[in-house]
Design an enzyme around this catalytic site. Structure first.
Site, PDB file in Angstrom:
ATOM      1  N   ASP A 199      38.081  43.511  41.522  1.00 29.16           N
ATOM      2  CA  ASP A 199      37.040  42.519  41.286  1.00 29.16           C
ATOM      3  C   ASP A 199      37.594  41.212  40.732  1.00 29.16           C
ATOM      4  O   ASP A 199      38.030  41.134  39.595  1.00 29.16           O
ATOM      5  CB  ASP A 199      35.969  43.107  40.372  1.00 29.16           C
ATOM      6  N   THR A 200      37.511  40.181  41.553  1.00 24.65           N
ATOM      7  CA  THR A 200      38.179  38.909  41.316  1.00 24.65           C
ATOM      8  C   THR A 200      37.456  37.823  42.090  1.00 24.65           C
ATOM      9  O   THR A 200      36.834  38.107  43.106  1.00 24.65           O
ATOM     10  CB  THR A 200      39.643  38.981  41.827  1.00 24.65           C
ATOM     11  N   VAL A 201      37.556  36.568  41.624  1.00 22.11           N
ATOM     12  CA  VAL A 201      37.144  35.446  42.465  1.00 22.11           C
ATOM     13  C   VAL A 201      38.328  34.512  42.635  1.00 22.11           C
ATOM     14  O   VAL A 201      39.228  34.455  41.808  1.00 22.11           O
ATOM     15  CB  VAL A 201      35.939  34.675  41.881  1.00 22.11           C
TER      16      VAL A 201
END
Length: 524
Positions: free
Chosen positions: A347-349
């Protein structure tokens, strides 16, 4: 050129400025900053902080970031490490004595001090032009007024929200359940935090009432954090690592990020003629999977806080890649490496921005697992990352949990320099990211794909003893890989999500955004 009979996206072309990221509101906010006279760093920070409101399951001001950037008028690529450290009193031995084999994912023990806000303030002051009040204004507005939940965000929210606990359930659930597509989400408490930072700078976050709220919440949950741990947090300027492939250069962030893994993986792949293979056939997927196992095994042994590892040079050495490549049998699967003790997740942007003066920014920003630790501060609602779960508890390992130490990080920004373009890019997806970087580079360099086609193409990933393959591969290819010994599975969700901008030598900016996410590339 793509087949316009089929669904897909065209590259976005512009000349003055561009942003590519995983949510349209963040891309638009970044472009607005550019049009107001801000530079690419101003725009990247504005978009990134807003992503914490648009995609709170992925990122937020309780997390970390890494940045690569090329200033206007320069070919030098700079790096900034915005990852936080374990509290000074953290101890692997204490957790082992308490009966833990790994750092508990959803506990205060997994919470490292958030480093992103310090990095954003530092970059705004030293590289940006407009100042924090302008740069944080879009996120403040949307945190106050709310944003409609996007489709992919809603899917991830529902899948990840079970870890939310205590105050976080009040803040990130609507009537006790995850919001659905189109429902509004607001974070007025975070708006107040950002207003104070915009007015008073980084000390508003790392000292005083906001820091006291964070420390009190973590201490009540069993953490050993102190106000000094927060006050002492500082980002670090560093030098990128790189590797060459097919005449191009891949630039990655140095440890404690895993960028060196992508460099090693490309170096291994350079010993095989991928360009002669079917790009979506079994042979390429097999070689990539085997090279991934070897590169990741090296990562798990050697990468850590740069103050605690001495193995970076051997990992990047050409002879290391040659020795590892010789272990790959094109007709047979090798056993998987032992599973990690430290947590790896997805989970990353990621956001990339280029301005009219050709400053280029590649920025990645994360709270690690979906909703991080699941713990939010009582008063200001700051959701804490669980990056401390990236440590191992094994003694005498370079990545063993210890006080004031940074964990090995999965998030990595990148830039690819070819003979015709510079491409800041990133591939979200936790542990997948080095493989995603190598595959993006190979798609472009071996198979001549434009960046959008390179993003769109099907992906596979050898991890945890299985070969995950997206539905874009044919059943025949999957069976061929099973025949080689792979345990092939189709994952529930697509693998990763990529964004990129090519600064072409002809002056055109070419943006690409992965359809696996809700975002887009926008230019003007």
């Amino acid at each position: 050129m793509r087949d316009f009979h089929l669904p897909g996206r065209s590259p976005v072309l512009a000349t003055e400025g561009m942003c590519a990221t995983s949510h349209p509101l963040a891309a638009q906010a970044a472009l607005d900053i550019l049009k107001r006279g801000g530079n690419a760093m101003d725009a990247a920070i504005a978009g990134a902080v807003l992503l914490g409101i648009c995609e709170p399951q992925m990122t937020g001001i309780g997390g970390d970031c890494f940045v690569l950037y090329k200033p206007a008028g320069s070919d030098t690529i700079h790096a900034l490490n915005g990852s936080g450290r374990a509290p000074a009193a953290a101890s692997a031995a204490a957790l082992r004595d308490a009966g833990h084999d790994v750092v508990p994912l959803h506990s205060a023990h997994a919470v490292t001090v958030p480093g992103a806000m310090d990095a954003f303030c530092h970059l705004s002051e030293t590289v940006g032009k407009l100042g924090l009040d302008s740069v944080l204004a879009p996120a403040i507005h949307y945190a106050e007024s709310g944003v409609p939940v996007a489709a992919r965000v809603a899917l991830d929210w529902a899948g990840d929200s079970s870890c939310l606990q205590g105050r976080a359930r009040d803040l990130f659930l609507l009537n006790g359940v995850a919001p659905t597509q189109g429902q509004m989400f607001a974070a007025p408490q975070q708006a107040e935090v950002l207003r104070r930072v915009a007015r008073d700078g980084r000390d508003a976050f790392y000292a005083g009432e906001i820091a006291e709220d964070m420390v009190a919440t973590l201490n009540a949950a069993g953490g050993v954090h102190t106000l000094d741990d927060f006050a002492n947090t500082r980002c670090t300027e560093t030098t990128p690592v790189n590797s060459s492939y097919k005449g191009a250069t891949l630039y990655e962030h140095a440890p404690n990020g895993q960028g060196a893994t992508a460099c090693l993986l490309l170096n291994i792949l350079s010993h095989f003629d991928l360009a002669a293979m079917d790009p979506w056939g079994a042979a390429r997927a097999h070689i990539e999977a085997e090279a991934t196992k070897l590169a990741y095994d090296a990562r798990d042994r050697f990468l850590a806080d740069p103050d605690h590892t001495t193995r970076l040079a051997p990992m990047l050495a050409p002879e290391t890649a040659a020795q590892l490549a010789a272990l790959i049998d094109p007709k047979r699967v090798m056993p998987a490496a032992a599973p990690l003790t430290e947590a790896i997740h997805k989970d990353t942007v990621y956001i990339t921005v280029v301005d009219r003066d050709r400053m280029a920014v590649s920025l990645i920003y994360s709270i690690f697992h979906g909703f991080g630790s699941g713990i939010a501060s009582d008063k200001f609602g700051i959701l804490f990352q669980n990056r401390g779960a990236g440590f191992t508890l094994a003694p005498n390992h370079p990545n063993t949990l210890a006080g004031n130490k940074r964990p090995m990080h999965t998030i990595i920004p990148a830039m690819l320099k070819t003979d015709t373009a510079l491409m800041p890019f990133g591939v979200m997806g936790g542990a997948y990211q080095p493989t995603g970087h190598a595959r993006f580079a190979s798609n472009v360099l071996d198979f001549g794909l434009d960046p959008q086609s390179a993003n769109d193409a099907p992906r596979c990933f050898a991890v945890d003893g299985v070969l995950k393959m997206e539905r874009g591969y044919s059943d025949t290819v999957r069976q061929d890989l099973r025949d080689l010994g792979h345990d092939v599975v189709i994952p529930d969700t697509p693998i990763g999500g990529a964004q990129s901008i090519a600064l072409r030598d002809d002056g055109i900016l070419e943006g690409a955004s992965d359809p696996r996410k809700d975002g887009c590339a926008l230019g003007y």
